[in-house]
Scaffold this active site. Structure first.
Site, PDB file in Angstrom:
ATOM      1  N   ASN A   2       0.900  -1.098   0.063  1.00 48.09           N
ATOM      2  CA  ASN A   2       0.190   0.191  -0.069  1.00 48.09           C
ATOM      3  C   ASN A   2       0.964   1.299  -0.155  1.00 48.09           C
ATOM      4  O   ASN A   2       1.398   1.686   0.888  1.00 48.09           O
ATOM      5  CB  ASN A   2      -0.817   0.030   1.385  1.00 48.09           C
ATOM      6  CG  ASN A   2      -1.823   1.261   1.245  1.00 48.09           C
ATOM      7  OD1 ASN A   2      -1.786   2.005   0.482  1.00 48.09           O
ATOM      8  ND2 ASN A   2      -2.139   1.544   2.510  1.00 48.09           N
ATOM      9  N   TRP A   3       0.791   1.818  -1.068  1.00 49.84           N
ATOM     10  CA  TRP A   3       1.917   2.924  -1.307  1.00 49.84           C
ATOM     11  C   TRP A   3       1.472   4.261  -0.690  1.00 49.84           C
ATOM     12  O   TRP A   3       2.071   5.398  -0.578  1.00 49.84           O
ATOM     13  CB  TRP A   3       2.414   3.269  -2.649  1.00 49.84           C
ATOM     14  CG  TRP A   3       3.200   2.116  -3.339  1.00 49.84           C
ATOM     15  CD1 TRP A   3       4.135   1.157  -2.608  1.00 49.84           C
ATOM     16  CD2 TRP A   3       3.907   2.086  -4.666  1.00 49.84           C
ATOM     17  NE1 TRP A   3       4.895   0.562  -3.185  1.00 49.84           N
ATOM     18  CE2 TRP A   3       4.843   1.126  -4.536  1.00 49.84           C
ATOM     19  CE3 TRP A   3       3.562   2.775  -5.864  1.00 49.84           C
ATOM     20  CZ2 TRP A   3       5.461   0.955  -5.645  1.00 49.84           C
ATOM     21  CZ3 TRP A   3       4.386   2.401  -6.997  1.00 49.84           C
ATOM     22  CH2 TRP A   3       5.377   1.318  -6.864  1.00 49.84           C
ATOM     23  N   LYS A   4       0.158   4.103  -0.236  1.00 50.47           N
ATOM     24  CA  LYS A   4      -0.537   5.509   0.130  1.00 50.47           C
ATOM     25  C   LYS A   4      -0.175   6.824  -0.614  1.00 50.47           C
ATOM     26  O   LYS A   4      -0.111   6.506  -1.897  1.00 50.47           O
ATOM     27  CB  LYS A   4       0.015   5.731   1.581  1.00 50.47           C
ATOM     28  CG  LYS A   4      -0.119   4.614   2.309  1.00 50.47           C
ATOM     29  CD  LYS A   4       0.015   4.718   3.927  1.00 50.47           C
ATOM     30  CE  LYS A   4      -0.181   3.177   4.572  1.00 50.47           C
ATOM     31  NZ  LYS A   4      -0.337   3.398   6.102  1.00 50.47           N
ATOM     32  N   HIS A  24      -9.881   1.698   3.966  1.00 46.74           N
ATOM     33  CA  HIS A  24      -8.328   1.769   5.015  1.00 46.74           C
ATOM     34  C   HIS A  24      -8.541   2.751   6.319  1.00 46.74           C
ATOM     35  O   HIS A  24      -9.476   3.738   6.016  1.00 46.74           O
ATOM     36  CB  HIS A  24      -7.491   2.264   4.016  1.00 46.74           C
ATOM     37  CG  HIS A  24      -5.998   2.210   4.836  1.00 46.74           C
ATOM     38  ND1 HIS A  24      -5.860   3.177   5.731  1.00 46.74           N
ATOM     39  CD2 HIS A  24      -5.134   1.352   4.683  1.00 46.74           C
ATOM     40  CE1 HIS A  24      -4.497   2.824   6.275  1.00 46.74           C
ATOM     41  NE2 HIS A  24      -4.417   1.669   5.588  1.00 46.74           N
ATOM     42  N   GLU A  35      -7.085   5.141   7.198  1.00 43.00           N
ATOM     43  CA  GLU A  35      -6.825   6.420   6.990  1.00 43.00           C
ATOM     44  C   GLU A  35      -8.126   7.267   6.323  1.00 43.00           C
ATOM     45  O   GLU A  35      -8.255   8.343   6.328  1.00 43.00           O
ATOM     46  CB  GLU A  35      -5.545   6.464   6.162  1.00 43.00           C
ATOM     47  CG  GLU A  35      -4.406   6.337   7.077  1.00 43.00           C
ATOM     48  CD  GLU A  35      -3.108   5.826   6.366  1.00 43.00           C
ATOM     49  OE1 GLU A  35      -3.233   5.895   5.213  1.00 43.00           O
ATOM     50  OE2 GLU A  35      -2.374   5.125   7.030  1.00 43.00           O
ATOM     51  N   GLU A  50      -6.207  -4.698  10.112  1.00 40.62           N
ATOM     52  CA  GLU A  50      -5.357  -3.591  10.489  1.00 40.62           C
ATOM     53  C   GLU A  50      -5.589  -2.864  11.539  1.00 40.62           C
ATOM     54  O   GLU A  50      -6.364  -1.844  11.642  1.00 40.62           O
ATOM     55  CB  GLU A  50      -4.973  -2.712   9.366  1.00 40.62           C
ATOM     56  CG  GLU A  50      -4.739  -3.183   7.874  1.00 40.62           C
ATOM     57  CD  GLU A  50      -3.999  -2.451   6.974  1.00 40.62           C
ATOM     58  OE1 GLU A  50      -2.560  -2.784   6.731  1.00 40.62           O
ATOM     59  OE2 GLU A  50      -4.560  -1.155   6.452  1.00 40.62           O
ATOM     60  N   GLY A  65       2.119   2.242  10.747  1.00 40.40           N
ATOM     61  CA  GLY A  65       3.044   3.229  10.498  1.00 40.40           C
ATOM     62  C   GLY A  65       3.473   3.778  11.729  1.00 40.40           C
ATOM     63  O   GLY A  65       4.377   4.382  12.013  1.00 40.40           O
ATOM     64  N   SER A 121       2.617  -2.145  10.498  1.00 36.32           N
ATOM     65  CA  SER A 121       4.119  -2.321  10.526  1.00 36.32           C
ATOM     66  C   SER A 121       4.562  -3.716  10.403  1.00 36.32           C
ATOM     67  O   SER A 121       5.456  -4.169  10.999  1.00 36.32           O
ATOM     68  CB  SER A 121       4.427  -2.015  12.080  1.00 36.32           C
ATOM     69  OG  SER A 121       4.191  -0.513  12.297  1.00 36.32           O
ATOM     70  N   GLY A 177       2.621  -1.202   4.365  1.00 37.23           N
ATOM     71  CA  GLY A 177       2.726   0.314   3.899  1.00 37.23           C
ATOM     72  C   GLY A 177       4.062   0.428   3.564  1.00 37.23           C
ATOM     73  O   GLY A 177       4.593   0.172   2.751  1.00 37.23           O
ATOM     74  N   GLY A 178       4.752   1.135   4.647  1.00 37.49           N
ATOM     75  CA  GLY A 178       6.076   1.582   4.710  1.00 37.49           C
ATOM     76  C   GLY A 178       7.114   0.643   4.089  1.00 37.49           C
ATOM     77  O   GLY A 178       7.851   1.145   3.152  1.00 37.49           O
TER      78      GLY A 178
HETATM   79  P1  PGA Z   1       2.326   0.282   7.563  1.00 36.38           P
HETATM   80  O1  PGA Z   1       0.885   0.586   6.920  1.00 36.38           O
HETATM   81  O2  PGA Z   1       2.839  -1.263   7.214  1.00 36.38           O
HETATM   82  O3  PGA Z   1       3.451   1.263   7.230  1.00 36.38           O
HETATM   83  O4  PGA Z   1       2.079   0.067   8.988  1.00 36.38           O
HETATM   84  C1  PGA Z   1       0.030  -0.705   6.665  1.00 36.38           C
HETATM   85  C2  PGA Z   1      -1.061   0.054   6.077  1.00 36.38           C
HETATM   86  O5  PGA Z   1      -1.656   1.213   6.421  1.00 36.38           O
HETATM   87  O6  PGA Z   1      -1.968  -0.642   5.262  1.00 36.38           O
END
Ligand code: PGA
Length: 261
Positions: free
Chosen positions: A9-11, A104, A106, A174, A180, A220, A241-242
Site C-alpha cells: 500500500n503505497w498511500k 482503509h 486512513e 489492520e 505506521g 508495521s 505500507g512503509g
Molecule cells: P504500515 O501500513 O505497514 O506502514 O504500518 C500498513 C497500512 O496502512 O496498510
C-alpha cells in the site's frame, strides 16, 4: 489451499518517473522475472495512487510480465455522477485495474468513510467481479477498552450484511495502533482476530467460503516479523505500507510468504 497475497500500500507516495527503477530493483531482489517462474502460491499486488495506476502497470509488466497486480486505494460506490474528485468502478475496469483497497483506516479517519459507505463500495466492487481488499481494525483506545472483537464484528458485518455472495472478497485486519507506528501486533494477537473474523464469515456463508477467504494482516509488517505472522493458520498474507516502498524489504517479505505454510 488459499493462495497467499502480499499487497503493498503505497498511500500517497512515489512519482511515475520513479517506477521503472522500483520494479527493476524489486524484480532483481525477488528473483523471479516472469509469470512462468513466479510461484503461483503467492500473488503480489501494489495499491497505488490513481495517477500511478497506468505507469505502475506498465513498469511492473516491463520488469516482471504477468507477476504483479496493480490496485487502486479507494473507489466510489456509484458508476458515475456528480461526485467531483471521485473515481468509479467502471473507470478502474476501463484502465484494466481489477482490484482496490476499501475502507482503509486512513480513509475512515481522515475522510469520514463510514461502515455504510464501505459496505456500498464493497458491493459495487464485488458485483463488478473485481477484488476488494476491505480493511478493518480497532484503535488503541478500543483495544484497551476490550472492544476489539465488537469493533471488528461491526465493521465486518456491515460489509457482509448486504452481500449475498462475497466473490473474491479479501479482508485486511489492520489494528490502527499498529499502522505506521513500528509497533506491529504480535503474531498471536493477529491470529486471534483473524480466527474471530473467519468465524464471522463462516457464520454468514458456511465452511466453503470461510475456508477459501483470504485474510491479510496489516500494521508495521516488515521483513523481521513477516515469517512469524505468515506461520499463523489464519493469516494468508499482508497489507504492507512503509516496507512496500522499499523494493529490497518488500522482496524479502514476498519471499518469506512464498516459503510459509
Ligand atoms: P504500515 O501500513 O505497514 O506502514 O504500518 C500498513 C497500512 O496502512 O496498510
Amino acid at each position: 489451499m488459499r493462495i497467499k497475497l502480499m499487497a503493498g500500500n503505497w498511500k500517497m507516495h512515489k512519482l511515475a518517473r520513479e517506477l521503472p527503477e522500483f520494479f527493476r530493483a524489486f524484480a532483481a531482489a525477488v528473483g523471479f522475472v516472469d509469470e512462468d517462474a513466479f510461484p503461483a502460491s503467492t500473488q503480489v499486488l501494489f495499491a497505488v495512487p490513481y495517477p500511478l495506476l497506468d505507469p505502475a502497470t506498465k513498469a511492473a509488466n516491463s520488469s516482471m510480465p504477468g507477476c504483479i497486480r496493480i490496485a487502486a486505494q479507494n473507489v466510489h460506490q456509484d458508476a458515475q455522477g456528480a461526485f467531483t474528485g471521485e473515481v468509479s468502478v467502471p473507470m478502474l475496469k476501463d484502465l484494466g485495474v481489477g482490484a482496490t483497497l476499501i475502507g482503509h483506516s486512513e480513509r475512515r479517519q481522515y475522510f469520514g468513510e463510514t461502515d455504510a459507505a464501505v459496505a456500498k463500495k464493497t458491493k459495487a466492487v464485488v458485483e463488478a467481479d473485481m477484488l476488494p481488499i476491505v480493511c478493518v481494525g480497532e484503535t488503541l483506545a478500543e483495544r484497551e477498552a476490550g472492544t476489539t472483537e465488537a469493533v471488528v464484528r461491526r465493521q465486518v458485518e456491515a460489509v457482509l450484511a448486504d452481500l449475498p455472495n462475497p466473490g473474491h472478497l479479501v479482508f485486511a485486519y489492520e489494528p490502527v495502533w499498529a499502522i505506521g507506528t513500528g509497533r506491529s501486533a504480535t503474531a498471536a494477537q493477529a491470529q486471534e482476530v483473524h480466527a474471530f473474523l473467519r468465524g464471522l464469515v463462516r457464520k454468514r456463508y458456511g465452511d466453503g467460503i470461510a475456508d477459501g477467504m483470504r485474510l491479510l494482516y496489516g500494521g508495521s509488517a516488515n521483513p523481521a516479523n513477516i515469517g512469524e505472522l505468515m506461520a499463523q493458520p489464519d493469516i494468508d498474507g499482508a497489507l504492507v505500507g512503509g516496507a512496500s516502498l522499499k523494493p529490497d524489504d518488500f522482496a524479502k517479505m514476498v519471499k518469506a510468504a512464498q516459503q510459509a505454510h
